[in-house]
Scaffold this motif. Sequence first.
Motif, PDB file in Angstrom:
ATOM      1  N   ALA A  73       0.821  -1.221   0.000  1.00 12.23           N
ATOM      2  CA  ALA A  73       0.000   0.000   0.000  1.00 12.23           C
ATOM      3  C   ALA A  73       0.851   1.266   0.000  1.00 12.23           C
ATOM      4  O   ALA A  73       0.589   2.207  -0.754  1.00 12.23           O
ATOM      5  N   GLY A  74       1.871   1.306   0.857  1.00 12.75           N
ATOM      6  CA  GLY A  74       2.705   2.507   0.929  1.00 12.75           C
ATOM      7  C   GLY A  74       3.427   2.787  -0.369  1.00 12.75           C
ATOM      8  O   GLY A  74       3.536   3.942  -0.805  1.00 12.75           O
ATOM      9  N   GLY A  75       3.927   1.738  -1.006  1.00 14.55           N
ATOM     10  CA  GLY A  75       4.606   1.913  -2.285  1.00 14.55           C
ATOM     11  C   GLY A  75       3.663   2.359  -3.379  1.00 14.55           C
ATOM     12  O   GLY A  75       4.016   3.209  -4.217  1.00 14.55           O
ATOM     13  N   GLN A  76       2.454   1.809  -3.397  1.00 17.08           N
ATOM     14  CA  GLN A  76       1.473   2.240  -4.400  1.00 17.08           C
ATOM     15  C   GLN A  76       1.120   3.716  -4.233  1.00 17.08           C
ATOM     16  O   GLN A  76       0.986   4.454  -5.220  1.00 17.08           O
ATOM     17  N   ALA A  77       0.950   4.146  -2.988  1.00 16.38           N
ATOM     18  CA  ALA A  77       0.620   5.550  -2.735  1.00 16.38           C
ATOM     19  C   ALA A  77       1.743   6.465  -3.199  1.00 16.38           C
ATOM     20  O   ALA A  77       1.500   7.499  -3.852  1.00 16.38           O
ATOM     21  N   LEU A  78       2.977   6.103  -2.867  1.00 13.96           N
ATOM     22  CA  LEU A  78       4.110   6.919  -3.305  1.00 13.96           C
ATOM     23  C   LEU A  78       4.226   6.946  -4.827  1.00 13.96           C
ATOM     24  O   LEU A  78       4.470   8.009  -5.414  1.00 13.96           O
ATOM     25  N   GLY A 190       5.384   6.679   2.344  1.00 15.14           N
ATOM     26  CA  GLY A 190       4.063   6.138   2.046  1.00 15.14           C
ATOM     27  C   GLY A 190       3.712   5.110   3.100  1.00 15.14           C
ATOM     28  O   GLY A 190       4.491   4.177   3.331  1.00 15.14           O
ATOM     29  N   ASP A 191       2.558   5.243   3.748  1.00 11.01           N
ATOM     30  CA  ASP A 191       2.239   4.346   4.853  1.00 11.01           C
ATOM     31  C   ASP A 191       0.723   4.274   5.079  1.00 11.01           C
ATOM     32  O   ASP A 191       0.040   5.306   5.061  1.00 11.01           O
ATOM     33  N   PRO A 192       0.202   3.056   5.331  1.00 13.29           N
ATOM     34  CA  PRO A 192      -1.230   2.892   5.598  1.00 13.29           C
ATOM     35  C   PRO A 192      -1.575   2.918   7.084  1.00 13.29           C
ATOM     36  O   PRO A 192      -2.645   2.462   7.482  1.00 13.29           O
ATOM     37  N   GLY A 193      -0.671   3.444   7.906  1.00 12.28           N
ATOM     38  CA  GLY A 193      -0.924   3.511   9.341  1.00 12.28           C
ATOM     39  C   GLY A 193      -0.312   2.365  10.109  1.00 12.28           C
ATOM     40  O   GLY A 193      -0.935   1.801  11.014  1.00 12.28           O
ATOM     41  N   ILE A 210      -6.243   2.306  -1.460  1.00 11.82           N
ATOM     42  CA  ILE A 210      -5.365   1.425  -2.206  1.00 11.82           C
ATOM     43  C   ILE A 210      -5.860  -0.022  -2.162  1.00 11.82           C
ATOM     44  O   ILE A 210      -6.136  -0.565  -1.092  1.00 11.82           O
ATOM     45  N   GLN A 211      -5.946  -0.650  -3.324  1.00 10.07           N
ATOM     46  CA  GLN A 211      -6.310  -2.061  -3.400  1.00 10.07           C
ATOM     47  C   GLN A 211      -5.095  -2.916  -3.044  1.00 10.07           C
ATOM     48  O   GLN A 211      -4.003  -2.745  -3.600  1.00 10.07           O
ATOM     49  N   VAL A 212      -5.273  -3.846  -2.099  1.00 11.18           N
ATOM     50  CA  VAL A 212      -4.191  -4.719  -1.656  1.00 11.18           C
ATOM     51  C   VAL A 212      -4.692  -6.166  -1.593  1.00 11.18           C
ATOM     52  O   VAL A 212      -5.880  -6.432  -1.801  1.00 11.18           O
ATOM     53  N   ILE A 213      -3.780  -7.085  -1.298  1.00 15.07           N
ATOM     54  CA  ILE A 213      -4.145  -8.492  -1.164  1.00 15.07           C
ATOM     55  C   ILE A 213      -4.605  -8.752   0.263  1.00 15.07           C
ATOM     56  O   ILE A 213      -3.869  -8.517   1.220  1.00 15.07           O
ATOM     57  N   ARG A 214      -5.821  -9.243   0.415  1.00 17.05           N
ATOM     58  CA  ARG A 214      -6.419  -9.401   1.737  1.00 17.05           C
ATOM     59  C   ARG A 214      -5.617 -10.325   2.644  1.00 17.05           C
ATOM     60  O   ARG A 214      -5.542 -10.119   3.854  1.00 17.05           O
ATOM     61  N   SER A 215      -4.981 -11.354   2.079  1.00 16.26           N
ATOM     62  CA  SER A 215      -4.215 -12.287   2.904  1.00 16.26           C
ATOM     63  C   SER A 215      -2.988 -11.639   3.529  1.00 16.26           C
ATOM     64  O   SER A 215      -2.430 -12.159   4.499  1.00 16.26           O
ATOM     65  N   LEU A 216      -2.579 -10.489   2.997  1.00 17.17           N
ATOM     66  CA  LEU A 216      -1.429  -9.763   3.552  1.00 17.17           C
ATOM     67  C   LEU A 216      -1.844  -8.639   4.484  1.00 17.17           C
ATOM     68  O   LEU A 216      -1.043  -8.174   5.298  1.00 17.17           O
ATOM     69  N   GLU A 217      -3.066  -8.183   4.352  1.00 20.81           N
ATOM     70  CA  GLU A 217      -3.549  -7.058   5.133  1.00 20.81           C
ATOM     71  C   GLU A 217      -4.840  -7.465   5.852  1.00 20.81           C
ATOM     72  O   GLU A 217      -5.262  -8.611   5.783  1.00 20.81           O
ATOM     73  N   LYS A 222      -6.919  -0.343   1.591  1.00 21.81           N
ATOM     74  CA  LYS A 222      -6.232   0.310   2.699  1.00 21.81           C
ATOM     75  C   LYS A 222      -6.156   1.816   2.432  1.00 21.81           C
ATOM     76  O   LYS A 222      -5.662   2.241   1.384  1.00 21.81           O
ATOM     77  N   LYS A 223      -6.664   2.600   3.391  1.00 20.27           N
ATOM     78  CA  LYS A 223      -6.500   4.049   3.281  1.00 20.27           C
ATOM     79  C   LYS A 223      -5.033   4.367   3.587  1.00 20.27           C
ATOM     80  O   LYS A 223      -4.543   4.092   4.681  1.00 20.27           O
TER      81      LYS A 223
END
Length: 231
Positions: A73-78, A190-193, A210-217, A222-223
């Motif tokens: 998520a953080g990388g996607q946001a950046l 970049g960080d989702p908290g 941000i769309q992420v893989i549920r098994s990882l988050e 993730k906002k």
Amino acid sequence: MEDRLRDGRGRSLIPAHGDRKNFIKAETAILPVPHAPEIRLHLADEAMALWEKTEEELGAMGLPPPFWAFAWAGGQALARYILDNPDIVAGKRVFDFAAGSGLVGIAAAKAGASNVAASEIDDYAIAAIELNAELNGVQLETAATDITAGKLPEAEVMFCGDVFYEKSMADRITAFLDRLTGRGVPVYIGDPGRSYLPKERLERLATYEIQVIRSLEDSEIKKTSVFKFLS
């Protein structure tokens, strides 16, 4: 990590660089990044299976997770922020710290950075970064080392995506970023908290879903925010 991955005669168990690249190609698919579809990466769709296959490939247990195989998520946001605000990197020397797949560095290169370097401590990540850079038609220099101690990198802009998830690591990185900002280098995070994000040291610049893989988050969305680290 390399010291732990040796056989009884002291020979390295880590496959040659080309073999690591072949493994990555075989175990991932080329997919667009959900929040930065201008960029494609070699990505996995399930963490545990790839983690187990990596350990089998090396004949060793206790390896770090394959962070390089996912668009965090953080990388996607950046990446999104860089592509939408290319002036922050255009013509500048950029460093992508704890780069994972190389997503952020690739975005910086596409946005016109004069030079992009990316660091990782995982040999598979270095191979993935090189593969992903080639896939996107850009060049990234790679450094397979922990750069938080010793001489500061020659960078004009620093990016850090999703690095504040362990306290000891967060403390070490914060001290490293203090050294950079003390030299006048702007640092973007970049960080989702994550648990150890130094919130009192940050200026929020943008927030994304941000769309992420549920098994990882803990969810599929993730906002996630982009911050500037304050000296």
